[in-house]
Scaffold this active site. Structure first.
Site, PDB file in Angstrom:
ATOM      1  N   ARG A 153     158.410  28.981   5.012  1.00 15.12           N
ATOM      2  CA  ARG A 153     158.431  30.021   6.038  1.00 15.12           C
ATOM      3  C   ARG A 153     158.146  29.450   7.432  1.00 15.12           C
ATOM      4  NH1 ARG A 153     160.567  31.349   2.283  1.00 15.12           N
ATOM      5  NH2 ARG A 153     160.271  33.206   0.996  1.00 15.12           N
ATOM      6  N   SER A 176     157.987  41.131   2.280  1.00 12.51           N
ATOM      7  CA  SER A 176     156.721  40.528   1.865  1.00 12.51           C
ATOM      8  C   SER A 176     155.827  40.348   3.085  1.00 12.51           C
ATOM      9  CB  SER A 176     156.965  39.175   1.196  1.00 12.51           C
ATOM     10  OG  SER A 176     157.704  39.335   0.011  1.00 12.51           O
ATOM     11  N   GLU A 207     152.786  36.848   6.800  1.00  4.88           N
ATOM     12  CA  GLU A 207     154.137  36.333   6.988  1.00  4.88           C
ATOM     13  C   GLU A 207     154.791  37.033   8.167  1.00  4.88           C
ATOM     14  OE1 GLU A 207     158.175  36.202   4.313  1.00  4.88           O
ATOM     15  OE2 GLU A 207     156.308  35.536   3.396  1.00  4.88           O
TER      16      GLU A 207
END
Length: 324
Positions: free
Chosen positions: A175, A225, A295
């Protein structure tokens, strides 16, 4: 020399510049206050001119895709939101390669691959982001990510140069990439795929779509998410084990279908969402000793806390040595 607003109006034609644009209309969380300026550049020249003016005047800016991984504070963003939309959404296939503009939806790119019987992008068909954001965040799902299929990325550098970067130069990790750290703006990406059977590719996409519908709270606004996967753990499992399934704060709630998702059940403010995320982080830390990292990117004024275009917890990273 006029004011920043006057100079911006000279650079951007009417219809492509809006003031006090509500960001709840441009993020999948459906929350967030207004951006001082919202610009939709139609080409590279306009994009560069706007960014150069912002840098000269010391005005913050943020490159916006589909807003699928972004939470903007309720008090808004005191800068320029640069939207890479339909003018940057061209997708074309050539042999086993697919080229896509930064504003193209990943779902569109995956459908183009299917149409041309190219395999490798099935995992991306249900990711709600754009190519630009996906490259910056090395987006992924179901065991694959952008690093598995990317070949080359075209970026706009802070000095105005157009650079073509090979995958190895992007500092891709879980990520993350070094693109934002370097001040690059993604313009286009090239994906290297393999020839396949259209029926098999479609079957995989349909299977993943069913899995998403049954396991994820797609019926509510969210950013997907919400937390990064801690090494050796699954965020959703940790949250559920801490007894937080269904925990609510204002209009925000930990999804009862998938605890890794914080959802907007209706009229949630950005403060509700961030407050619930912080509460989840606190409780999971107390229960398991594991630190969950967001995130989701935070941007703008949350009242008492102002976040710039840094990482997901608002801390501007400096990993420039990861890029070449």
């Amino acid at each position: 020399m006029g004011t920043f607003a006057e100079e911006l109006e000279r650079l951007v034609p009417e219809g492509r510049l809006r003031r006090k644009e509500p960001m709840e209309a441009h993020t999948t969380f459906r929350a967030g206050g207004p951006a001082d300026y919202y610009v939709e550049p139609e080409n590279g020249e306009m994009l560069w001119a706007v960014l150069d003016l912002c840098r000269q005047k010391g005005i913050p800016f943020y490159i916006l895709g589909n807003g699928s991984n972004l939470l903007v504070g309720d008090l808004g963003y005191p800068g320029v939101m640069v939207a890479m939309g339909k003018d940057w959404s061209r997708v074309r296939a050539d042999g086993c390669s697919v080229r896509a503009g930064a504003g193209a939806l990943l779902s569109t790119v995956a459908k183009t691959a299917l149409k041309n019987s190219l395999t490798g992008l099935e995992f991306a068909a249900g990711i709600p982001g754009t190519v630009g954001g996906a490259v910056v965040m090395n987006a992924g799902a179901y065991g694959s990510d952008m690093s598995a299929v990317l070949e080359q990325v075209t970026v706009l550098a802070p000095d105005g140069r157009i650079l073509k970067l090979e995958k190895e130069a992007l500092g891709l990790g879980y990520r993350r990439s070094c693109i934002q750290d370097q001040g690059y703006v993604v313009l286009e990406a090239e994906f290297g795929l393999e020839s396949g059977q259209a029926g098999e590719i479609q079957a995989v996409m349909e299977d993943l779509a069913v899995r998403r519908r049954t396991r994820q709270p797609l019926e509510y606004p969210s950013a997907g998410s919400t937390f990064k996967r801690p090494e050796g753990y699954f965020a959703g499992k940790l949250i559920e084990e801490a007894g937080l399934k269904g925990l609510a704060l204002g209009g925000a709630q930990v999804s009862e279908k998938h605890c890794g998702f914080v959802i907007n059940r209706g009229q949630a403010t950005a403060a509700d969402i961030l407050g619930l995320c912080r509460l989840v982080q606190k409780r999971v830390k107390e229960h398991t000793g594991v630190t969950l990292e967001l995130e989701v990117k935070l941007l703008g004024d949350f009242g008492g806390h102002k976040y710039e275009a840094g990482d997901s917890d608002g801390n501007v990273r400096s990993r420039k040595d990861d890029c070449t």
